[in-house]
Design an enzyme around this catalytic site. Structure first.
Site, PDB file in Angstrom:
ATOM      1  N   LYS A  88       0.943  -1.110   0.285  1.00 48.26           N
ATOM      2  CA  LYS A  88      -0.092  -0.066  -0.109  1.00 48.26           C
ATOM      3  C   LYS A  88       0.907   1.226  -0.036  1.00 48.26           C
ATOM      4  O   LYS A  88       1.757   1.151   0.686  1.00 48.26           O
ATOM      5  CB  LYS A  88      -0.909  -0.017   1.041  1.00 48.26           C
ATOM      6  CG  LYS A  88      -1.945   0.961   1.438  1.00 48.26           C
ATOM      7  CD  LYS A  88      -2.784   0.807   2.552  1.00 48.26           C
ATOM      8  CE  LYS A  88      -3.914   1.784   2.748  1.00 48.26           C
ATOM      9  NZ  LYS A  88      -4.964   1.752   3.916  1.00 48.26           N
ATOM     10  N   SER A  93      -9.768   1.895   2.945  1.00 49.50           N
ATOM     11  CA  SER A  93      -8.773   2.555   2.027  1.00 49.50           C
ATOM     12  C   SER A  93      -7.809   1.639   1.229  1.00 49.50           C
ATOM     13  O   SER A  93      -7.478   2.231   0.252  1.00 49.50           O
ATOM     14  CB  SER A  93      -7.995   3.535   2.924  1.00 49.50           C
ATOM     15  OG  SER A  93      -7.454   3.034   3.907  1.00 49.50           O
ATOM     16  N   SER A 132      -9.944  -0.632   7.062  1.00 51.04           N
ATOM     17  CA  SER A 132      -9.054  -0.358   5.715  1.00 51.04           C
ATOM     18  C   SER A 132      -8.580  -1.653   5.038  1.00 51.04           C
ATOM     19  O   SER A 132      -8.102  -1.678   3.800  1.00 51.04           O
ATOM     20  CB  SER A 132      -8.430   0.890   5.843  1.00 51.04           C
ATOM     21  OG  SER A 132      -9.075   1.959   5.700  1.00 51.04           O
TER      22      SER A 132
END
Lengths: 488, 98
Positions: free
Chosen positions: A80, A155, A179
């Site tokens: 990420k 997210s 997330s």
């Protein structure tokens, strides 16, 4: 033989170990897959083919010299884009960081590299991890591989989509209010939020420090366990890293859940959770019964307050953490400011998106003189009650089972304009962050071709039991198809 | 609970070092008030006897040995800055000359 990109990390590891395939071939197969699909899925902010092939060649050379290889040697991974990677652009999907290249690696970045993982690239997220769809990314929106008109969740939507589309067998995420788990549910993959403190946050760009936790994405529970094993290492560079050695997670995957005591908190099946999702989770519970677990309804009465608490605590911490983006030390600077305060304000106006500004404002307000007691202190006290609900459950149950997301993947743009609609995506995941427990999401069915997520919540530091339960369910349920067709 | 006024939005924006347009201010006031209404639910919970939880794990302070170790290389750190000179970050003038 199956395509290399179809294989699990465990299968790739075995194939590399037997010398049937080189790390270079594995990396190239995944890079080719990324090149073919990512223009449509848009999971990656940055692809790093040069790094990937160099790391792969390094392990092939080590193997040729007869050296023992680390546990994930040659296995591709996506990080990420809020994990610091030395010399590789790290954006947090925010314009404010520009093309900033961190001068150091996050501990998690270092650990996966040392475990042998090959870095394919950095994945898209809602800006600074604030959101549930990647629509708040300051760069672009990632597509759900099961339906390109829908969101992947967020997210960590880029990581979930990359794994779902078989562009990478493994990816990392961070989970502050869901997330990792919510995008895992929406993309039909496995995603785990470990116990707070199990994985070092050093070098993870901070959003809400008392809630943020790093965890794995994979297409199987076994692969998630392999990646968690690499990540779960105590770290003196993070003072909240718990000084506890991780057990052997793969050894926990026995397939045996006889006698496992499962609690089902009724608040997670309330109005607002889609009927199809409730039904899929109840069917999973029936399967657990068939496998010899005991299933009993229970209650966590303060779960309904989790969302309100979260939207005080997380923005409060974020307003403090994001004060560092001032145009001085990294990223962009508005170049027309006459004085230093103007430079701060114009840089932040230029660099931050609406949701980030929104949360900074909310948090600053909640912490400001006159409102601190009414909002922040109140939220911390209710947080105690949310945590105590879980503690009471652990007296009677080994794990709790609930939906992950109240609904399947929604259409891009569907929740725009309503400040509450998007936030409700996280009602089933937020209480776990408040309490610090561990939890996993894994697929438990489909609604009109879109995956549904099952959430299994465990005690602090009891990832092993959660993984055992998840693995037993996964093996027994055997959901097909596991790879989206991605036909044009 | 009180509702956010435009004047308060401006004050909080100043504290947050955010420059907002008039349209943004109004939209933020509206959106934040929707969220703040949700917070009213918390007032119904009796927390007089409940201690606050700032952190999920009950950790006490963690100490390490006070030994020197190398810092990150200065040149690399300055490299990421929008403007740097010699060994400094450059910012607009902070102190008036007069």
């Amino acid at each position: 033989m199956a395509e290399l990109w179809e294989l699990s990390a465990a299968a790739l590891r075995a194939a590399i170990g037997r010398g049937e395939v080189s790390c270079h071939e594995v990396a190239q197969a995944h890079l080719d897959r990324c090149a073919a699909l990512d223009p449509r899925v848009r999971a990656f902010v940055t692809l790093t083919p040069g790094t990937a092939l160099a790391q792969a060649d390094h392990w092939d050379a080590a193997r040729a010299r007869g050296e023992a290889l680390p546990p994930l040697a040659g296995i591709p991974i996506a990080l990420k884009d809020n994990f610091c990677t030395r010399g590789i652009r790290t954006t947090c999907s925010s314009k404010i960081l520009g093309d900033w290249q961190p001068p150091y690696d996050a501990t998690a970045t270092r650990l996966v590299r040392e475990a042998g993982c090959v870095l394919l690239g950095k994945t898209n997220l809602d800006e600074f991890a604030m959101g549930s769809s990647t629509e708040n990314s300051g760069l672009f929106t990632t597509r759900n591989p099961w339906d390109l008109d829908r969101v992947p969740g967020g997210s960590s939507g880029g990581s979930a989509a990359a794994v779902a589309a078989c562009m990478s067998p493994l990816a990392t995420g961070s989970d502050t209010g869901g997330s990792i788990r919510q995008p895992a549910a929406l993309c039909g993959v496995v995603g785990m939020k470990p116990t707070y403190g199990r994985v070092s946050r050093y070098g993870l760009v901070a959003f809400a420090s008392s809630l943020d936790q790093i965890g794995p994405f994979a297409r199987s529970v076994e692969d998630a366990a392999l990646l968690l094993q690499a990540l779960a290492v105590p770290d003196p560079l993070d003072s909240t890293s718990l000084p506890v050695e991780a057990p052997d997670y793969r050894a926990a995957l026995t397939g045996d859940v006889r006698g496992l005591r499962i609690g089902v908190p009724r608040e997670y099946f309330a109005e607002g959770v889609h009927e199809t999702v409730r039904t899929a989770v109840r069917r999973a519970l029936d399967l657990f019964c068939d496998l010899g677990a005991t299933v009993e309804e229970t209650s966590t009465p303060h779960a309904e307050y989790g969302l309100a608490c979260y939207y005080i605590i997380a923005p409060a911490e974020a307003s403090s953490n994001l004060a560092r983006y001032d145009g001085v030390r990294y990223g962009i600077r508005a170049d027309n400011a006459r004085d230093v305060i103007g430079m701060f304000e114009e840089t932040r106006d230029l660099g931050f998106g609406d949701e980030v500004k929104h949360r900074i404002m909310l948090g600053t307000y909640a912490l400001s003189a006159g409102y601190y007691d009414a909002y922040y202190d109140k939220a911390l006290r209710v947080r105690t009650l949310v945590k105590q609900d879980f503690e009471r459950c652990w007296e009677r149950y080994d794990v709790l089972v609930a939906p992950t997301s109240p609904e399947v993947a929604f259409r891009i743009g569907e929740k725009a304009g309503d400040p509450l609609a998007m936030k409700l995506s996280d009602i089933c995941t937020i209480p776990v962050n408040m309490a610090g427990n561990c939890a996993i999401s894994l697929p438990c069915g489909f609604q009109d071709g879109l995956p549904i997520g099952l959430q299994i919540i465990g005690k602090s530091l009891d990832e092993a039991t959660v993984l055992r339960a998840a693995h037993a369910y996964e093996q027994a349920a055997n959901w097909q198809p596991r790879v989206p067709s991605l036909s044009p | 609970m009180p509702r956010l006024t435009l004047a308060e939005v401006e004050h909080v924006a100043l504290l947050s070092r955010l420059r907002l347009t008039e349209t943004e201010k109004q939209k933020l006031a509206d959106d934040l008030n929707v969220i703040l209404q949700q917070f009213d639910r918390l007032q119904a919970v009796d927390t007089r006897e409940v201690p606050p939880t700032a952190h999920a794990m009950t950790l006490t302070n963690v100490f390490r040995a006070d030994t020197a170790r190398p810092s990150l290389p200065r040149a690399e750190l300055l490299h990421g800055a929008p403007e740097a000179r010699d060994e400094f970050f450059v910012v607009p003038r902070v102190v008036d000359t007069e």
